[in-house]
Design a protein around this motif. Sequence first.
Motif, mmCIF file in Angstrom:
data_model
loop_
_atom_site.group_PDB
_atom_site.id
_atom_site.type_symbol
_atom_site.label_atom_id
_atom_site.label_comp_id
_atom_site.label_asym_id
_atom_site.label_seq_id
_atom_site.Cartn_x
_atom_site.Cartn_y
_atom_site.Cartn_z
ATOM 1 N N ILE A 107 0.673 -1.067 0.027
ATOM 2 C CA ILE A 107 0.046 0.053 0.060
ATOM 3 C C ILE A 107 0.958 1.270 0.037
ATOM 4 O O ILE A 107 0.623 2.056 -0.676
ATOM 5 N N LYS A 108 2.042 1.126 0.812
ATOM 6 C CA LYS A 108 3.133 2.347 0.827
ATOM 7 C C LYS A 108 3.792 2.451 -0.604
ATOM 8 O O LYS A 108 3.681 3.625 -1.187
ATOM 9 N N THR A 109 3.894 1.324 -1.062
ATOM 10 C CA THR A 109 4.438 1.614 -2.734
ATOM 11 C C THR A 109 3.438 2.159 -3.659
ATOM 12 O O THR A 109 3.925 3.155 -4.338
ATOM 13 N N VAL A 110 2.383 1.699 -3.690
ATOM 14 C CA VAL A 110 1.270 2.258 -4.545
ATOM 15 C C VAL A 110 1.070 3.841 -4.142
ATOM 16 O O VAL A 110 0.947 4.693 -4.947
ATOM 17 N N SER A 111 0.964 4.120 -2.874
ATOM 18 C CA SER A 111 0.840 5.362 -2.152
ATOM 19 C C SER A 111 2.281 6.458 -2.848
ATOM 20 O O SER A 111 1.845 7.664 -3.398
ATOM 21 N N PHE A 112 3.192 5.960 -2.911
ATOM 22 C CA PHE A 112 4.401 6.683 -3.443
ATOM 23 C C PHE A 112 4.354 6.999 -4.974
ATOM 24 O O PHE A 112 4.576 8.035 -5.354
ATOM 25 N N MET A 113 3.939 5.788 -5.638
ATOM 26 C CA MET A 113 3.557 5.979 -7.135
ATOM 27 C C MET A 113 2.658 7.113 -7.229
ATOM 28 O O MET A 113 2.546 7.915 -8.123
ATOM 29 N N ALA A 114 1.306 6.864 -6.496
ATOM 30 C CA ALA A 114 0.257 8.010 -6.615
ATOM 31 C C ALA A 114 0.679 9.248 -6.406
ATOM 32 O O ALA A 114 0.419 10.437 -7.123
ATOM 33 N N MET A 115 1.427 9.408 -5.407
ATOM 34 C CA MET A 115 2.139 10.774 -4.957
ATOM 35 C C MET A 115 2.984 11.436 -6.256
ATOM 36 O O MET A 115 2.761 12.832 -6.532
ATOM 37 N N ILE A 116 3.751 10.671 -6.895
ATOM 38 C CA ILE A 116 4.903 11.316 -7.692
ATOM 39 C C ILE A 116 3.943 11.407 -8.821
ATOM 40 O O ILE A 116 4.166 12.582 -9.798
#
Length: 302
Positions: A8-17
């Motif tokens: 979930i953290k990984t997807v959140s990082f990609m969503a943020m960038i």
Amino acid sequence: MLRHRADIKTVSFMAMITGLLFIQWNLGEVHPLLVITAIIMSVPVAVIAHNHNHLPMWNSKALNAFTDYWLTLFYGFPPFAWIPTHNTNHHLHNNKVPDYTITYRISEANNLFTLLTYPSISGGIQQKAVVQFVKDTWKKDRPQAIYYLSQVAILITYLTISLTLDWKKALLFIVIPQQFSLFSVLIFNYIQHVHADEDSKWNHSRNFIGGFMNAFLFNNGFHTIHHMHPRKHWSENNAGHQTIAGRIDPALTETNWGWYMFRVYILGLFFPSFRTTSMRLKRMNINPGSTPKEVISGMQTV
């Protein structure tokens, strides 16, 4: 659908960038702080591409393919390229010839010059392996080769459209972060292996165990355990490292990545005591202060 809840953290990082790019592109002016943030955030993108390559995030083949394309746009290179250069080469040979990413190809030294030139040298050599991999895959599994080439196609299309729409924005918001992402991941490979002992079971990698770095880079600092278990999920590497930490030479364990970089590559320019000592040359019973011609001549380029 995620294999591990931690992603979930990984997807959140990609969503943020992704959101950061959207915001920058649509703002009427350039905000330096946002540009710097995007460049910094490009570093974990490279780590995410690495992690997803070893262990795809999703149980769904379609979602894994979508993630490959998503990463392609922000990493700046097709993720499949990790297979011939990393999975089946670096992890097999681990800084020994014929590893495409050996740290001593040109010099046994570890200094600011070798650090900054390594990405270009290593990256250039890896391109040949990627091209050959696609050719070989085309002969054996054409649909898979087409999928790999589609990653190349979507990257070229993305860059062409963005540069056509606004080349200044494209360079600043897309191309520069992509290049920084590619550069940084090769820098990490270099510092994790340079002056370690590639023949040792426990001392082939340098580990960075600081909490902030590993929180930001998905436990990428725990490198020895990663080589031992490359398909272990990144969220498990901290615990895995603790089980082997006592076997690793203390000289290869750093608590602070920033201090290591400043100490070795800045202070080391002026004070020899801050430089690293090559465990590789020590094992070979060669004076670490010299680079014998016979050692260099024995390093075949691949």
